[in-house]
Design an enzyme around this catalytic site. Sequence first.
Site, PDB file in Angstrom:
ATOM      1  N   LEU A 114       0.833  -1.210   0.000  1.00  0.00           N
ATOM      2  CA  LEU A 114       0.000   0.000   0.000  1.00  0.00           C
ATOM      3  C   LEU A 114       0.866   1.258   0.000  1.00  0.00           C
ATOM      4  O   LEU A 114       0.671   2.168  -0.812  1.00  0.00           O
ATOM      5  CB  LEU A 114      -0.884   0.041   1.260  1.00  0.00           C
ATOM      6  N   VAL A 141      -5.783   4.590   5.506  1.00  0.00           N
ATOM      7  CA  VAL A 141      -6.287   3.477   4.691  1.00  0.00           C
ATOM      8  C   VAL A 141      -5.810   2.152   5.281  1.00  0.00           C
ATOM      9  O   VAL A 141      -5.857   1.125   4.614  1.00  0.00           O
ATOM     10  CB  VAL A 141      -5.842   3.600   3.213  1.00  0.00           C
ATOM     11  N   ARG A 164      -5.963   0.501   9.209  1.00  0.00           N
ATOM     12  CA  ARG A 164      -7.018  -0.053  10.060  1.00  0.00           C
ATOM     13  C   ARG A 164      -7.383   1.011  11.091  1.00  0.00           C
ATOM     14  O   ARG A 164      -6.501   1.749  11.575  1.00  0.00           O
ATOM     15  CB  ARG A 164      -6.546  -1.310  10.801  1.00  0.00           C
ATOM     16  N   ASP A 185     -10.769   5.893   5.645  1.00  0.00           N
ATOM     17  CA  ASP A 185     -11.441   4.748   5.014  1.00  0.00           C
ATOM     18  C   ASP A 185     -11.742   3.656   6.039  1.00  0.00           C
ATOM     19  O   ASP A 185     -12.513   2.749   5.756  1.00  0.00           O
ATOM     20  CB  ASP A 185     -10.542   4.182   3.907  1.00  0.00           C
ATOM     21  N   GLU A 208     -16.783  -0.421  12.540  1.00  0.00           N
ATOM     22  CA  GLU A 208     -17.326  -0.334  11.175  1.00  0.00           C
ATOM     23  C   GLU A 208     -18.592  -1.167  11.077  1.00  0.00           C
ATOM     24  O   GLU A 208     -18.611  -2.293  11.599  1.00  0.00           O
ATOM     25  CB  GLU A 208     -16.282  -0.830  10.168  1.00  0.00           C
ATOM     26  N   HIS A 212     -14.566   1.855   4.013  1.00  0.00           N
ATOM     27  CA  HIS A 212     -13.585   0.762   3.873  1.00  0.00           C
ATOM     28  C   HIS A 212     -13.624   0.206   2.434  1.00  0.00           C
ATOM     29  O   HIS A 212     -13.796  -0.997   2.238  1.00  0.00           O
ATOM     30  CB  HIS A 212     -13.867  -0.360   4.894  1.00  0.00           C
TER      31      HIS A 212
END
Length: 326
Positions: free
Chosen positions: A164, A242, A244, A268, A273, A292
């Site tokens: 990432l 982006v 956790r 995100d 969540e 997410h």
Amino acid sequence: MQVRRLGIHDSVSAVFPPERLRDALSDLGSEARRASDTSGEQSDPRVAVPVVGDDELGDCDAVVTFGYSDAFLDADLDWIHSIQAGYDRFPLDALEERGVTLTNSTGIHDTSVGEFAVGLMLSFARRLHTYVRAQTDREWHHPAWDEPFTLDGERLCVVGLGTLGRGIAERADALGMDVVGVRRSGEPTPHTEAVYTPDDLHEAIAGAKFVALAVPLTDETTGMVGAEEFAAMNDDAYLVNVARGPVVVQEELVAALRDDDIAGAGLDVFEEEPLPEDSPLWDFEEVLVTPHRAAAERDYFRHIAGLVRQNVERVESGDEMTNRVV
Ligand code: NDP
Ligand code: 7N6
């Protein structure tokens, strides 16, 4: 290990229709098995790839899944492949104890998440989110003259420089940003002018206009960014998460946004969540909340099929599996 029946767990429907992956793997195993079959018998060399729920795992040797289920241990599987890079929700010790191999999907999210993170930064710089909000009210909105800026020449600190992080760094570099990063080893990576170790996190984030988080959730990274880090950041800086949710102390992020310790955030991922309806994060002008979906793309199932195919071939040829976690 032998893979004769590989279940596609219905939880993958959180990301793509399971049937897409089933169809993409419909010829799985045929090449390697045909080549090694010297028996002369005409047995079907293909691996069966059914879509399965928790109660249909019985005859499976392995499963491809989005989420973890205790039914995987009950079914005595040899191998679980997660369609996520993050494996923080899998019981690693229990899998190890039971001799179950776990592989993950790191390596496929550089382009998708890289574009997404850069998209968030572009939105803040070029004020796109303010125009979208104004459009819903049919308002011809002009920002203050000194609000918009360009990413060119701005500093980005990417925390975590794996798939990432490198995907973000490469794209930010292409836009002329001044990219630095943080990783455990501190070893240099492409598209970064300097790489720091976690001990020097504050030095790395000081002076950055954007801090992008791309680390896995581990004991070391839980709560890695909180009040002290927001104090170390510039007050005109933006956080992009982006990775956790629990990498950030969310309550302290809300306080930092309220107290103008930082300018805003593109988020995100969250501690909980879906983000609860009463979260204050929904209401900040300079916060972009996304569900997410930084990695979402229509080709997601194809990337997963590639990883699974590669590992089935490795199992058949007796090689080490790639992306092995346990
Ligand atoms: P990688 O394993 O490729 O990279 C992880 C990077 O984090 C490495 O550079 C590693 O350092 C670094 N790192 C680990 N621990 C620390 C630490 N304590 N301090 C600083 N750096 C650290 O993983 P990916 O890039 O594939 O994925 C990263 C995470 O992103 C996943 O675990 C997942 O949680 C999340 N993710 C989120 C997505 C989304 O949709 N929002 C999509 C995909 C992933 P080193 O290089 O030195 O080992
Ligand atoms: C899929 C998200 C990961 O860890 O959380 C991500 O790979 C997957 C849309």
